[in-house]
Design a protein around this motif. Structure first.
Motif, PDB file in Angstrom:
ATOM      1  N   UNK A 177      55.650 -13.607 -72.613  1.00  8.86           N
ATOM      2  CA  UNK A 177      57.078 -13.453 -72.310  1.00  8.86           C
ATOM      3  C   UNK A 177      57.761 -14.782 -71.959  1.00  8.86           C
ATOM      4  N   UNK A 178      57.054 -15.641 -71.239  1.00  8.07           N
ATOM      5  CA  UNK A 178      57.635 -16.937 -70.879  1.00  8.07           C
ATOM      6  C   UNK A 178      57.846 -17.797 -72.124  1.00  8.07           C
ATOM      7  N   UNK A 179      56.925 -17.746 -73.064  1.00  5.55           N
ATOM      8  CA  UNK A 179      57.077 -18.518 -74.296  1.00  5.55           C
ATOM      9  C   UNK A 179      58.198 -17.942 -75.160  1.00  5.55           C
ATOM     10  N   UNK A 180      58.338 -16.621 -75.157  1.00 11.09           N
ATOM     11  CA  UNK A 180      59.458 -16.012 -75.879  1.00 11.09           C
ATOM     12  C   UNK A 180      60.790 -16.442 -75.263  1.00 11.09           C
ATOM     13  N   UNK A 181      60.824 -16.514 -73.934  1.00 17.06           N
ATOM     14  CA  UNK A 181      62.047 -16.956 -73.256  1.00 17.06           C
ATOM     15  C   UNK A 181      62.388 -18.393 -73.632  1.00 17.06           C
ATOM     16  N   UNK A 182      61.371 -19.231 -73.745  1.00 14.16           N
ATOM     17  CA  UNK A 182      61.598 -20.618 -74.165  1.00 14.16           C
ATOM     18  C   UNK A 182      62.191 -20.653 -75.568  1.00 14.16           C
ATOM     19  N   UNK A 183      61.629 -19.877 -76.471  1.00 15.49           N
ATOM     20  CA  UNK A 183      62.146 -19.828 -77.843  1.00 15.49           C
ATOM     21  C   UNK A 183      63.597 -19.343 -77.846  1.00 15.49           C
ATOM     22  N   UNK A 184      63.905 -18.330 -77.041  1.00 14.70           N
ATOM     23  CA  UNK A 184      65.273 -17.813 -76.967  1.00 14.70           C
ATOM     24  C   UNK A 184      66.242 -18.880 -76.463  1.00 14.70           C
ATOM     25  N   UNK A 185      65.848 -19.576 -75.411  1.00 12.14           N
ATOM     26  CA  UNK A 185      66.721 -20.590 -74.814  1.00 12.14           C
ATOM     27  C   UNK A 185      66.938 -21.767 -75.760  1.00 12.14           C
ATOM     28  N   UNK A 186      65.878 -22.238 -76.387  1.00 14.31           N
ATOM     29  CA  UNK A 186      66.015 -23.395 -77.261  1.00 14.31           C
ATOM     30  C   UNK A 186      66.696 -23.031 -78.575  1.00 14.31           C
ATOM     31  N   UNK A 187      66.512 -21.804 -79.019  1.00  8.58           N
ATOM     32  CA  UNK A 187      67.229 -21.322 -80.200  1.00  8.58           C
ATOM     33  C   UNK A 187      68.736 -21.297 -79.921  1.00  8.58           C
ATOM     34  N   UNK A 188      69.117 -20.753 -78.755  1.00 10.05           N
ATOM     35  CA  UNK A 188      70.533 -20.699 -78.390  1.00 10.05           C
ATOM     36  C   UNK A 188      71.113 -22.102 -78.263  1.00 10.05           C
ATOM     37  N   UNK A 189      70.345 -23.015 -77.702  1.00 12.88           N
ATOM     38  CA  UNK A 189      70.803 -24.401 -77.544  1.00 12.88           C
ATOM     39  C   UNK A 189      71.138 -25.017 -78.904  1.00 12.88           C
ATOM     40  N   UNK A 190      70.309 -24.712 -79.914  1.00 17.63           N
ATOM     41  CA  UNK A 190      70.488 -25.311 -81.243  1.00 17.63           C
ATOM     42  C   UNK A 190      71.522 -24.577 -82.096  1.00 17.63           C
TER      43      UNK A 190
END
Length: 243
Positions: A177-190
């Motif tokens: 879940x923490x890695x999915x959250x990272x992907x979500x946050x960095x995806x939104x950033x980009x």
């Protein structure tokens, strides 16, 4: 004449055995050291680039590890899809593959599924900065992909069946879940879109259909559910009208 045929048959057998031995040697080297793995990924990217050049119009591209490699998704949003998934890939390796791909024109959609192999105990244990390293690689990956496509869709890390014997021995499933959250946050950033394309496969019954507790238990219905969620993110107008 019979003797000549036997000689030729023997030569063919020797050639086939030698070829098989060479193939197995390549496979062993590819799995046994970083150079072999990188060479395999580069060869795979070369092959995918060749397929991409044959597409006459708009297309979609799937990038990631064995989770996406195993997904049969020939069409997304009404356009043909090329699967460039490579088993065993971690996020750093995916950046390399993306860099090697020769896109004849921007894809309509790039779908990214990554993270399973970054969650192995080997990658996590003894590396307190593993999550931040994953974040840095995710940030760089999305920054590189977003300008190359009309739409980039990133998915959550696929589910693990942590109750299955051996899964938590080899994978830090609790960190998914923490890695999915990272992907979500960095995806939104980009500026890309994030979706849990595998939300329908996280219940106990679906987890039980996984062949090994790590890979998705895919059949037609499961594939259609994944495709529906991807289309809702990649082409919401089309998804609203029905596939």
């Amino acid at each position: 004449m019979r003797k000549r045929k036997l000689i030729w048959a023997g030569l063919v057998a020797v050639i086939l055995v030698a070829g098989l031995a060479a193939f197995l040697g390549i496979r062993q080297r590819a799995g046994g050291n970083g150079q072999g793995v990188a060479a395999f990924r580069e060869a795979r990217a070369f092959a995918v680039s060749g397929v991409l050049r044959q597409l006459p119009g708009p297309y979609g591209l799937l990038l990631g590890d064995s989770q996406i490699e195993r997904l049969y998704l020939p069409v997304l949003c009404g356009r043909p899809v090329v699967n460039a998934g490579i088993a065993g890939t971690r996020i750093a390796g995916l950046r390399a593959v993306a860099g090697w791909l020769e896109l004849p024109r921007p894809p309509e959609t790039i779908v990214v599924t990554i993270g399973t192999n970054d969650l192995t105990r080997r990658q996590r244990s003894g590396h307190p900065d593993a999550a931040e390293h994953f974040r840095a690689e995710a940030r760089a990956l999305f920054a590189e992909l977003v300008p190359r496509a009309r739409m980039v869709v990133a998915t959550a890390v696929p589910p693990f069946d942590a109750a299955r014997p051996g899964v938590t021995r080899f994978y830090d499933a609790a960190a998914a879940p923490a890695y999915s959250a990272i992907l979500s946050e960095e995806c939104a950033r980009a500026g890309c879109r994030f979706v849990d394309a595998f939300a329908d496969l996280r219940d106990p019954a679906s987890l039980g259909r996984s062949p090994d507790g790590v890979h998705l238990g895919l059949d037609v219905a499961a594939r259609d559910a994944v495709a529906s969620r991807l289309e809702a993110a990649a082409c919401p107008e089309r998804a609203a009208q029905g596939r």
